[in-house]
Design a protein around this motif. Structure first.
Motif, PDB file in Angstrom:
ATOM      1  N   GLY A 243       0.803  -1.215   0.000  1.00 18.66           N
ATOM      2  CA  GLY A 243       0.000   0.000   0.000  1.00 18.66           C
ATOM      3  C   GLY A 243       0.835   1.263   0.000  1.00 18.66           C
ATOM      4  N   VAL A 244       2.099   1.174   0.395  1.00 17.16           N
ATOM      5  CA  VAL A 244       2.954   2.359   0.450  1.00 17.16           C
ATOM      6  C   VAL A 244       3.208   2.900  -0.952  1.00 17.16           C
ATOM      7  N   ALA A 245       3.522   2.007  -1.880  1.00 14.25           N
ATOM      8  CA  ALA A 245       3.796   2.457  -3.241  1.00 14.25           C
ATOM      9  C   ALA A 245       2.558   3.036  -3.903  1.00 14.25           C
ATOM     10  N   GLN A 246       1.370   2.576  -3.522  1.00  6.72           N
ATOM     11  CA  GLN A 246       0.145   3.057  -4.158  1.00  6.72           C
ATOM     12  C   GLN A 246      -0.425   4.294  -3.481  1.00  6.72           C
ATOM     13  N   HIS A 247      -0.378   4.309  -2.141  1.00  4.96           N
ATOM     14  CA  HIS A 247      -1.045   5.383  -1.394  1.00  4.96           C
ATOM     15  C   HIS A 247      -0.077   6.293  -0.644  1.00  4.96           C
ATOM     16  N   GLY A 248       1.198   6.102  -0.787  1.00 11.42           N
ATOM     17  CA  GLY A 248       2.164   6.990  -0.157  1.00 11.42           C
ATOM     18  C   GLY A 248       2.642   6.472   1.192  1.00 11.42           C
ATOM     19  N   GLU A 249       3.680   7.140   1.706  1.00  7.60           N
ATOM     20  CA  GLU A 249       4.284   6.773   2.997  1.00  7.60           C
ATOM     21  C   GLU A 249       3.583   7.560   4.102  1.00  7.60           C
ATOM     22  N   LEU A 250       3.168   6.829   5.138  1.00  3.64           N
ATOM     23  CA  LEU A 250       2.451   7.448   6.265  1.00  3.64           C
ATOM     24  C   LEU A 250       3.212   7.158   7.550  1.00  3.64           C
ATOM     25  N   LEU A 251       3.562   8.217   8.290  1.00  3.78           N
ATOM     26  CA  LEU A 251       4.252   8.128   9.585  1.00  3.78           C
ATOM     27  C   LEU A 251       3.325   8.689  10.660  1.00  3.78           C
ATOM     28  N   VAL A 252       3.245   7.973  11.806  1.00  2.82           N
ATOM     29  CA  VAL A 252       2.296   8.350  12.861  1.00  2.82           C
ATOM     30  C   VAL A 252       3.002   8.325  14.214  1.00  2.82           C
ATOM     31  N   VAL A 253       2.710   9.317  15.077  1.00  4.38           N
ATOM     32  CA  VAL A 253       3.171   9.373  16.468  1.00  4.38           C
ATOM     33  C   VAL A 253       1.967   9.678  17.344  1.00  4.38           C
ATOM     34  N   CYS A 254       1.813   8.896  18.426  1.00  8.85           N
ATOM     35  CA  CYS A 254       0.718   9.092  19.379  1.00  8.85           C
ATOM     36  C   CYS A 254       1.278   9.139  20.792  1.00  8.85           C
ATOM     37  N   ASP A 255       0.716  10.015  21.605  1.00  4.72           N
ATOM     38  CA  ASP A 255       1.101  10.170  23.013  1.00  4.72           C
ATOM     39  C   ASP A 255      -0.141   9.924  23.849  1.00  4.72           C
ATOM     40  N   GLY A 256      -0.185   8.752  24.521  1.00  2.00           N
ATOM     41  CA  GLY A 256      -1.382   8.352  25.261  1.00  2.00           C
ATOM     42  C   GLY A 256      -1.521   9.052  26.595  1.00  2.00           C
ATOM     43  N   MET A 257      -2.772   9.122  27.068  1.00  2.33           N
ATOM     44  CA  MET A 257      -3.110   9.734  28.358  1.00  2.33           C
ATOM     45  C   MET A 257      -4.189   8.892  29.014  1.00  2.33           C
ATOM     46  N   GLY A 258      -4.216   8.947  30.329  1.00  5.26           N
ATOM     47  CA  GLY A 258      -5.250   8.237  31.061  1.00  5.26           C
ATOM     48  C   GLY A 258      -4.735   7.362  32.170  1.00  5.26           C
ATOM     49  N   GLY A 259      -3.448   7.432  32.488  1.00  3.28           N
ATOM     50  CA  GLY A 259      -2.914   6.625  33.576  1.00  3.28           C
ATOM     51  C   GLY A 259      -2.340   5.311  33.091  1.00  3.28           C
ATOM     52  N   HIS A 260      -1.875   4.548  34.060  1.00  7.63           N
ATOM     53  CA  HIS A 260      -1.216   3.287  33.753  1.00  7.63           C
ATOM     54  C   HIS A 260      -2.168   2.327  33.038  1.00  7.63           C
ATOM     55  N   ALA A 261      -1.685   1.723  31.971  1.00  8.73           N
ATOM     56  CA  ALA A 261      -2.403   0.721  31.166  1.00  8.73           C
ATOM     57  C   ALA A 261      -3.532   1.320  30.343  1.00  8.73           C
ATOM     58  N   ALA A 262      -3.844   2.598  30.539  1.00 10.32           N
ATOM     59  CA  ALA A 262      -4.893   3.227  29.732  1.00 10.32           C
ATOM     60  C   ALA A 262      -4.277   4.083  28.646  1.00 10.32           C
ATOM     61  N   GLY A 263      -3.272   4.889  29.002  1.00  5.88           N
ATOM     62  CA  GLY A 263      -2.631   5.730  28.000  1.00  5.88           C
ATOM     63  C   GLY A 263      -1.910   4.928  26.942  1.00  5.88           C
ATOM     64  N   GLU A 264      -1.230   3.880  27.346  1.00  9.17           N
ATOM     65  CA  GLU A 264      -0.510   3.080  26.356  1.00  9.17           C
ATOM     66  C   GLU A 264      -1.473   2.305  25.456  1.00  9.17           C
ATOM     67  N   VAL A 265      -2.645   1.927  25.996  1.00  8.88           N
ATOM     68  CA  VAL A 265      -3.656   1.279  25.165  1.00  8.88           C
ATOM     69  C   VAL A 265      -4.210   2.267  24.147  1.00  8.88           C
ATOM     70  N   ALA A 266      -4.467   3.473  24.578  1.00  8.11           N
ATOM     71  CA  ALA A 266      -5.012   4.481  23.672  1.00  8.11           C
ATOM     72  C   ALA A 266      -4.034   4.808  22.552  1.00  8.11           C
ATOM     73  N   SER A 267      -2.750   4.975  22.893  1.00  5.40           N
ATOM     74  CA  SER A 267      -1.763   5.290  21.850  1.00  5.40           C
ATOM     75  C   SER A 267      -1.592   4.124  20.875  1.00  5.40           C
ATOM     76  N   ARG A 268      -1.612   2.908  21.385  1.00  3.78           N
ATOM     77  CA  ARG A 268      -1.477   1.751  20.492  1.00  3.78           C
ATOM     78  C   ARG A 268      -2.685   1.631  19.560  1.00  3.78           C
ATOM     79  N   LEU A 269      -3.898   1.818  20.125  1.00  3.85           N
ATOM     80  CA  LEU A 269      -5.087   1.783  19.277  1.00  3.85           C
ATOM     81  C   LEU A 269      -5.071   2.904  18.247  1.00  3.85           C
ATOM     82  N   GLY A 270      -4.583   4.068  18.639  1.00  2.00           N
ATOM     83  CA  GLY A 270      -4.530   5.171  17.695  1.00  2.00           C
ATOM     84  C   GLY A 270      -3.625   4.890  16.511  1.00  2.00           C
TER      85      GLY A 270
END
Length: 449
Positions: A29-56
Motif C-alpha cells: 500500500g505504500v507504493a500506491q497510497h504513499g508513505e504514512l508516519l504516525v506518532v501518538c502520546d497516550g493519556m489516562g494513567g497506567h495501562a490506559a494511556g498506552e492502550v489508547a496510543s497503540r489503538l490510535g
C-alpha cells in the motif's frame, strides 16, 4: 519518491511506563497510497494511556491503507476520526491520545494533527512547526498572549484542549505543503519539544545521520530531566518522482494550509514553488517576544490649590446667636405657660370638705369619696366647682331605715353628708343634697367622637 526515516521511543527518566507509540506504513500500500508516519502520546494513567496510543497508531494506519478512495487527504481525515471512535468506545471517554501523522504522497506533504504532538519541516537550514498545538498554552501562544518560552515554563503546559478518544467526535487539523528534495520532517511528542528547543531540533536533524540524530535528541531530553515519554521520527526526502512533480503542479498551486480557529478556519495559500520563509512559519507557534508597547504619556502636573480660593469655614454671627437665645427662652416660657394650668388643675387636688349644717348632729361625718378626674382635657375653668355659702342650707330629715340603733351596736350613728354630683361642662351654683345614706353612683362623662 525516495524517503529515508528513523524512529525511536523512550520511557524517559521519571515515568515507570511508556504511553507513547509510533508507526510507519509498510507493504504494497505504500507504493500506491504513499508513505504514512504516525506518532501518538497516550493519556489516562497506567495501562490506559498506552492502550489508547497503540489503538490510535494501529487504527490510523489500517484505516488509511484499507481505503482505496482517490481523495487521500479525506481518507487521512477519516482514519483519524475512526481512531477517535474506537478509542472512545474502548475507554468510554476515560482515556485518550494525541495524534500527528505525515503523509508523503505525489510530491506533497499532508500533515494531520490532534493534540500537542508536533510536526516540523526543516528546509534551507530553517525549521518551521507545521502543526498547531491543541493545548491551553498553545492557544495562548497562537493568540499572542504569551511567548513560546513562557509556554515552556507555564503551569498549564500539559493541559490539552483536543485529543483522540475523549469525545465521540473530534476535529482534525490538516496542513498541506509541496515537498522539495532535501526536506526533512520531524514528528515528536511533547516529551521532546518540551525540553529541546526548535532550533536545537533543526540543528541536530541537519547535522547528523537520521539514526544518530534520533538518539541524540532523545538523550538530550533525558539529560534535561526526561520528565515525560519521548518519541521521535525523522524522515528525509532524497528524491521526488518527476512525473508526479510536473503532473501535480496545478493541484499543488491550489493547495491550502488550513489553520482552524475555534469558530471559523482561516486558510493561507502557497504556490507550487513555495519555499520555507518566515511567511510560511507565521501561522505556526511564534517564538518571538511581543512588540514593546510605548508607555502611556505622563499626566500633566496638577497645580496646588490657591488658599484664597478655599472658602473660609462658616461661623455663627453674634446676631444669630442672640436671636437663637431669645427664641429658645420664649419657647421655654410658652411651654411653662401652657403646662402650668394643667399641672395645677383642681381636679388633680383633693377638694376641701364641705361645711356641715348647723342643724346636723355633732357626729363625725363619713369621708366623701373624691371624684376621679374628668376624661376631657383640662381647661382653665374646672369642671366641678364647690360653692361655699354663708347661709346654712336646711337638710332633710333622714327616712327611717332598718339600721340597728347605736345603743345596740355600740357604735355612733354617722351623720348624713351631702353627696355632690357634677354635670360635665357646667358648674352648679349650689350643691345638691340628697336625703339618702347611700351615695348616688356617678356616671363618668364620656367623650363622643
Amino acid at each position: 519518491m525516495k524517503l529515508r526515516h528513523s524512529a525511536r521511543t523512550d520511557v524517559g527518566r521519571t515515568r515507570d511506563h511508556n504511553e507513547d507509540d509510533f508507526g510507519v506504513g509498510e507493504g504494497a500500500g505504500v507504493a500506491q497510497h504513499g508513505e504514512l508516519l504516525v506518532v501518538c502520546d497516550g493519556m489516562g494513567g497506567h495501562a490506559a494511556g498506552e492502550v489508547a496510543s497503540r489503538l490510535g497508531v494501529e487504527t490510523i494506519l489500517s484505516a488509511y491503507y484499507s481505503d482505496n478512495s482517490p481523495d487521500r487527504v479525506d481518507v487521512l481525515r477519516r482514519a483519524f476520526e475512526r481512531a477517535n471512535e474506537r478509542i472512545h468506545a474502548e475507554g468510554r471517554g476515560a482515556m485518550g491520545t494525541t495524534g500527528v501523522a505525515a503523509l508523503f504522497y505525489k510530491g506533497m506533504l499532508h500533515v494531520a494533527n490532534v493534540g500537542d504532538s508536533r510536526a516540523y519541516l526543516i528546509r534551507n537550514d530553517d525549521i518551521c512547526q507545521i502543526s498547531r498545538d491543541h493545548s491551553l498554552v498553545g492557544e495562548q501562544v497562537a493568540a499572542g498572549v504569551i511567548t513560546a518560552d513562557q509556554a515552556k515554563s507555564s503551569y498549564y503546559r500539559n493541559v490539552i484542549t483536543r485529543a483522540l478518544g475523549y469525545q465521540p467526535e473530534v476535529q482534525v487539523d490538516l496542513f498541506h505543503l509541496p515537498l522539495q528534495v532535501g526536506d526533512t520532517i520531524v514528528l515528536c511528542s511533547d516529551g521532546l519539544h518540551g525540553l529541546v528547543s526548535d532550533e536545537e531540533i533543526g540543528a541536530i536533524a541537519r547535522s547528523m545521520p537520521l539514526a544518530d540524530a534520533v538518539d541524540r535528541l532523545i538523550d538530550l531530553a533525558n539529560e534535561r530531566g526526561g520528565t515525560d515519554n519521548i518519541t521521535t521520527i525523522i524522515a528525509h526526502v532524497d528524491e521526488l518522482d518527476n512525473a508526479a512533480t510536473f503532473a501535480d503542479l496545478s493541484d499543488a498551486a491550489r493547495t491550502t494550509v488550513e489553520f482552524p480557529a475555534p469558530t471559523t478556519a482561516a486558510t493561507i495559500e502557497f504556490p507550487a514553488t513555495a519555499s520555507l520563509t518566515p511567511a510560511v512559519a507565521e501561522p505556526a507557534t511564534i517564538r518571538t517576544a511581543p512588540l514593546p508597547v510605548a508607555p502611556p504619556p505622563a499626566p500633566p502636573p496638577v497645580a496646588a490649590p490657591d488658599p484664597r480660593d478655599t472658602p473660609a469655614p462658616r461661623r455663627m454671627h453674634w446676631i444669630g446667636a442672640t436671636l437663637a437665645t431669645v427664641l429658645f427662652t420664649g419657647l421655654v416660657f410658652v411651654t411653662l405657660f401652657v403646662a402650668y394650668p394643667s399641672v395645677l388643675a383642681p381636679g388633680q387636688e383633693s377638694p376641701a370638705l364641705p361645711e356641715t349644717s348647723p342643724t346636723a348632729a355633732p357626729t363625725q361625718a363619713p369621708p366623701t369619696a373624691t371624684l376621679p378626674p374628668p376624661t376631657q382635657p383640662p381647661t382653665e375653668a374646672p369642671a366641678i366647682l364647690p360653692v361655699a355659702t354663708e347661709t346654712p342650707v336646711p337638710t332633710a330629715s333622714p327616712a327611717p331605715t332598718t339600721t340597728p340603733s347605736p345603743v345596740a351596736t355600740g357604735t355612733p350613728t354617722p351623720t348624713v353628708a351631702p353627696a355632690i354630683t357634677a354635670t360635665p361642662g357646667a358648674s352648679p351654683s349650689t350643691p345638691i343634697a340628697t336625703a339618702t345614706r347611700t351615695p348616688i353612683p356617678l356616671t363618668l362623662p364620656t367623650r363622643t367622637p
